[in-house]
Design a protein around this motif. Sequence first.
Motif, PDB file in Angstrom:
ATOM      1  N   ASN A  43       0.808  -1.177   0.016  1.00 27.90           N
ATOM      2  CA  ASN A  43      -0.161  -0.125   0.019  1.00 27.90           C
ATOM      3  C   ASN A  43       0.713   1.255   0.079  1.00 27.90           C
ATOM      4  O   ASN A  43       2.125   1.168   0.284  1.00 27.90           O
ATOM      5  N   ILE A  44       0.240   2.411  -0.436  1.00 26.78           N
ATOM      6  CA  ILE A  44       0.973   3.605  -0.751  1.00 26.78           C
ATOM      7  C   ILE A  44       1.444   4.009   0.610  1.00 26.78           C
ATOM      8  O   ILE A  44       2.519   4.481   0.821  1.00 26.78           O
ATOM      9  N   LYS A  45       0.862   4.159   1.787  1.00 26.72           N
ATOM     10  CA  LYS A  45       1.647   4.730   2.894  1.00 26.72           C
ATOM     11  C   LYS A  45       2.695   3.860   3.409  1.00 26.72           C
ATOM     12  O   LYS A  45       3.813   4.418   3.663  1.00 26.72           O
ATOM     13  N   ASP A  46       2.570   2.858   3.216  1.00 32.37           N
ATOM     14  CA  ASP A  46       3.609   1.709   3.914  1.00 32.37           C
ATOM     15  C   ASP A  46       4.865   1.842   2.798  1.00 32.37           C
ATOM     16  O   ASP A  46       6.060   1.827   3.235  1.00 32.37           O
ATOM     17  N   ALA A  47       4.563   2.075   1.619  1.00 33.60           N
ATOM     18  CA  ALA A  47       5.490   2.040   0.679  1.00 33.60           C
ATOM     19  C   ALA A  47       6.444   3.419   0.751  1.00 33.60           C
ATOM     20  O   ALA A  47       7.772   3.573   0.567  1.00 33.60           O
ATOM     21  N   MET A  48       5.660   4.491   1.109  1.00 34.74           N
ATOM     22  CA  MET A  48       6.300   5.770   1.406  1.00 34.74           C
ATOM     23  C   MET A  48       7.211   5.747   2.668  1.00 34.74           C
ATOM     24  O   MET A  48       8.220   6.123   2.717  1.00 34.74           O
ATOM     25  N   ASP A  49       6.566   5.199   3.630  1.00 38.30           N
ATOM     26  CA  ASP A  49       7.472   5.009   4.854  1.00 38.30           C
ATOM     27  C   ASP A  49       8.593   4.004   4.469  1.00 38.30           C
ATOM     28  O   ASP A  49       9.823   4.287   5.206  1.00 38.30           O
ATOM     29  N   TYR A  50       8.422   3.050   3.904  1.00 34.01           N
ATOM     30  CA  TYR A  50       9.650   2.128   3.439  1.00 34.01           C
ATOM     31  C   TYR A  50      10.628   3.029   2.844  1.00 34.01           C
ATOM     32  O   TYR A  50      11.832   2.501   3.240  1.00 34.01           O
ATOM     33  N   ASN A  51      10.374   3.604   1.655  1.00 36.14           N
ATOM     34  CA  ASN A  51      11.000   4.480   1.152  1.00 36.14           C
ATOM     35  C   ASN A  51      12.035   5.490   1.841  1.00 36.14           C
ATOM     36  O   ASN A  51      13.144   5.841   1.782  1.00 36.14           O
TER      37      ASN A  51
END
Length: 160
Positions: A43-51
């Motif tokens: 999901n987008i939020k987790d992908a942004m946090d991951y990045n």
Amino acid sequence: EKLYYICVIIGDFMKLDDFILDEKKFENIEKQAEIDLNGMPDNIKDAMDYNAFQLPNIQFEWSRRFKRQKYVVESLKDELKKLWGEKVEFYKFKSQYHWDTTKEIESQIECDMEWCKRKKLYQIQCYYLESIEQWYELIKKLDYKIHDYLDYKKMELTNF
């Protein structure tokens, strides 16, 4: 304290053998590569946090692994050069047999047990280095995949 830490990192206070990978350590690195390369969230939020938070740490760890293994390979290469010189001296001047030509001396060195053992260790560590380098390159490219994923999701969610 900082100087000591730097010296430990470059190996002044640690033996080269402390850095050399064996099969078990390499298997663990291989498993970690699989986890790190397949760890991007859906999901987008987790992908942004991951990045933002996880990926830089993962990339740093792989950079460290790569540099450490490069150090091992270069050190072993230097040891092989030194050992070659010692073996040339031995087979040319100290052997009970007289070896006349360079080809004969090289042939004896290539059959020398100590030389073969160190050369095999060098070749195995080179293989590990190549693998770590490939994984490190793929992990560095995860930045682009995440950006592409986020751009795709942004397009998908945008109403035209």
